[in-house]
Design a protein around this motif. Structure first.
Motif, PDB file in Angstrom:
ATOM      1  N   UNK A  73       0.817  -1.292  -0.115  1.00 32.46           N
ATOM      2  CA  UNK A  73      -0.080  -0.112   0.078  1.00 32.46           C
ATOM      3  C   UNK A  73       0.891   1.145   0.030  1.00 32.46           C
ATOM      4  N   UNK A  74       1.907   1.427   0.714  1.00 31.44           N
ATOM      5  CA  UNK A  74       2.782   2.459   0.771  1.00 31.44           C
ATOM      6  C   UNK A  74       3.491   2.443  -0.330  1.00 31.44           C
ATOM      7  N   UNK A  75       3.963   1.297  -1.004  1.00 32.96           N
ATOM      8  CA  UNK A  75       4.632   1.571  -2.501  1.00 32.96           C
ATOM      9  C   UNK A  75       3.777   2.109  -3.312  1.00 32.96           C
ATOM     10  N   UNK A  76       2.348   1.503  -3.216  1.00 32.53           N
ATOM     11  CA  UNK A  76       1.347   2.010  -4.489  1.00 32.53           C
ATOM     12  C   UNK A  76       1.059   3.624  -4.310  1.00 32.53           C
ATOM     13  N   UNK A  77       0.895   4.101  -2.895  1.00 30.58           N
ATOM     14  CA  UNK A  77       0.818   5.516  -2.753  1.00 30.58           C
ATOM     15  C   UNK A  77       1.935   6.287  -3.336  1.00 30.58           C
ATOM     16  N   UNK A  78       3.108   5.925  -2.903  1.00 37.12           N
ATOM     17  CA  UNK A  78       4.515   6.711  -3.358  1.00 37.12           C
ATOM     18  C   UNK A  78       4.539   6.491  -5.070  1.00 37.12           C
ATOM     19  N   UNK A 144       1.560  12.065   7.770  1.00 35.61           N
ATOM     20  CA  UNK A 144       2.697  13.108   7.751  1.00 35.61           C
ATOM     21  C   UNK A 144       3.926  12.833   7.244  1.00 35.61           C
ATOM     22  N   UNK A 145       4.319  11.565   7.600  1.00 37.87           N
ATOM     23  CA  UNK A 145       5.797  11.209   7.429  1.00 37.87           C
ATOM     24  C   UNK A 145       5.851  11.003   5.816  1.00 37.87           C
ATOM     25  N   UNK A 146       4.854  10.396   5.205  1.00 40.01           N
ATOM     26  CA  UNK A 146       4.543  10.260   3.700  1.00 40.01           C
ATOM     27  C   UNK A 146       4.711  11.478   3.016  1.00 40.01           C
ATOM     28  N   UNK A 147       3.871  12.578   3.611  1.00 35.99           N
ATOM     29  CA  UNK A 147       3.666  13.971   3.024  1.00 35.99           C
ATOM     30  C   UNK A 147       5.346  14.565   2.971  1.00 35.99           C
ATOM     31  N   UNK A 148       5.920  14.355   4.140  1.00 41.18           N
ATOM     32  CA  UNK A 148       7.243  15.046   4.293  1.00 41.18           C
ATOM     33  C   UNK A 148       8.207  14.395   3.416  1.00 41.18           C
ATOM     34  N   UNK A 149       8.055  13.176   3.341  1.00 43.08           N
ATOM     35  CA  UNK A 149       9.010  12.321   2.403  1.00 43.08           C
ATOM     36  C   UNK A 149       8.939  12.647   0.915  1.00 43.08           C
ATOM     37  N   UNK A 150       7.594  12.840   0.582  1.00 44.57           N
ATOM     38  CA  UNK A 150       7.483  13.160  -0.769  1.00 44.57           C
ATOM     39  C   UNK A 150       7.956  14.719  -1.136  1.00 44.57           C
ATOM     40  N   UNK A 151       7.872  15.580  -0.163  1.00 40.90           N
ATOM     41  CA  UNK A 151       8.673  17.031  -0.332  1.00 40.90           C
ATOM     42  C   UNK A 151      10.196  16.664  -0.347  1.00 40.90           C
ATOM     43  N   UNK A 152      10.686  15.970   0.406  1.00 46.79           N
ATOM     44  CA  UNK A 152      11.969  15.964   0.508  1.00 46.79           C
ATOM     45  C   UNK A 152      12.404  15.316  -0.810  1.00 46.79           C
ATOM     46  N   UNK A 153      11.611  14.341  -1.451  1.00 48.48           N
ATOM     47  CA  UNK A 153      12.038  13.762  -2.653  1.00 48.48           C
ATOM     48  C   UNK A 153      11.932  14.873  -3.854  1.00 48.48           C
ATOM     49  N   UNK A 164      14.913   3.169  -5.381  1.00 46.19           N
ATOM     50  CA  UNK A 164      15.658   3.104  -4.209  1.00 46.19           C
ATOM     51  C   UNK A 164      14.884   3.779  -3.007  1.00 46.19           C
ATOM     52  N   UNK A 165      14.071   4.644  -3.311  1.00 48.85           N
ATOM     53  CA  UNK A 165      13.212   5.388  -2.364  1.00 48.85           C
ATOM     54  C   UNK A 165      12.151   4.197  -1.620  1.00 48.85           C
ATOM     55  N   UNK A 166      11.557   3.479  -2.699  1.00 53.98           N
ATOM     56  CA  UNK A 166      10.494   2.382  -2.436  1.00 53.98           C
ATOM     57  C   UNK A 166      11.486   1.652  -1.629  1.00 53.98           C
ATOM     58  N   UNK A 167      12.632   1.036  -2.000  1.00 54.10           N
ATOM     59  CA  UNK A 167      13.361  -0.109  -1.143  1.00 54.10           C
ATOM     60  C   UNK A 167      13.616   0.516   0.369  1.00 54.10           C
ATOM     61  N   UNK A 168      14.053   1.768   0.417  1.00 52.55           N
ATOM     62  CA  UNK A 168      14.117   2.484   1.612  1.00 52.55           C
ATOM     63  C   UNK A 168      12.753   2.181   2.668  1.00 52.55           C
ATOM     64  N   UNK A 173       9.217   0.114   6.833  1.00 46.19           N
ATOM     65  CA  UNK A 173       7.864  -0.448   7.288  1.00 46.19           C
ATOM     66  C   UNK A 173       7.980  -1.573   7.782  1.00 46.19           C
ATOM     67  N   UNK A 174       8.919  -2.714   7.296  1.00 45.07           N
ATOM     68  CA  UNK A 174       9.026  -4.068   7.809  1.00 45.07           C
ATOM     69  C   UNK A 174       9.551  -3.941   9.123  1.00 45.07           C
TER      70      UNK A 174
END
Length: 183
Positions: A73-78, A144-153, A164-168, A173-174
């Motif tokens: 789900x996180x992968x799909x979102x990103x 919130x973390x996903x929002x900020x991660x997208x801005x950082x990207x 590489x971002x998805x792998x991180x 998440x694991x």
């Protein structure tokens, strides 16, 4: 709206510019939208409803084990956002601080995604994969973390290839799920 708000930005994009780009009259525009904010809200909601559908497909995918569904789900979102920078800019930057009306819509969407995560975590609790507790704070924190991660990207502060971002994110998440499961 997707093209202009996602490239030039919301503030410099006038109704007239939107109409020229879409090859419609302003009268036609106002037959469909009350104002420029209304089309911003419409495109924002459309982007996130499309994203939510893709995320739901992944977290309900019975072919994956429960622990893998959140990762998917996180992968799909990103992927939905990082593959189209226009979508990313609209959802992380252009909607911020526009008005109370836009903020209310943004907060409602954030709450929807947090509730989705919280419901998924409840499934993990029911399956005894993680301990029972109130996961509302974690759910909002992940959004919130996903929002900020997208801005950082967007600002090239984190790995720039999507893979590489998805792998991180997979690793984090694991660790979150396995760590909670060990408590």
């Amino acid at each position: 709206a997707l093209e202009l708000f996602g490239t030039e930005g919301y503030l410099p994009t006038t109704v007239e510019k939107l109409c020229r780009h879409a090859k419609v009259t302003t009268r036609h525009f106002y037959e469909h939208f009350a104002d420029r904010e209304a089309i911003l809200i419409a495109i924002f909601e459309q982007i996130l409803q499309q994203t939510k559908q893709v995320v739901l497909q992944e977290i309900t995918n019975s072919e994956l084990c429960l622990e893998q569904r959140l990762l998917a789900g996180v992968r799909a979102f990103l992927q939905q956002h990082l593959q189209d920078v226009r979508r990313l800019k609209i959802t992380t930057q252009e909607v911020l601080g526009v008005s109370q009306r836009v903020e209310a819509v943004r907060h409602a969407v954030i709450s929807e995604f947090a509730a989705l995560i919280e419901q998924y975590l409840a499934v993990l609790v029911a399956a005894q994969k993680i301990p029972p507790r109130n996961y509302k704070v974690l759910a909002f924190g992940l959004v919130g973390a996903m929002h900020e991660l997208q801005i950082a990207w967007l600002h090239q502060q984190v790995p720039q290839t999507i893979e590489s971002l998805l792998a991180d994110m997979d690793f984090l998440m694991q660790a979150l799920i396995k760590g909670a499961g060990a408590l």
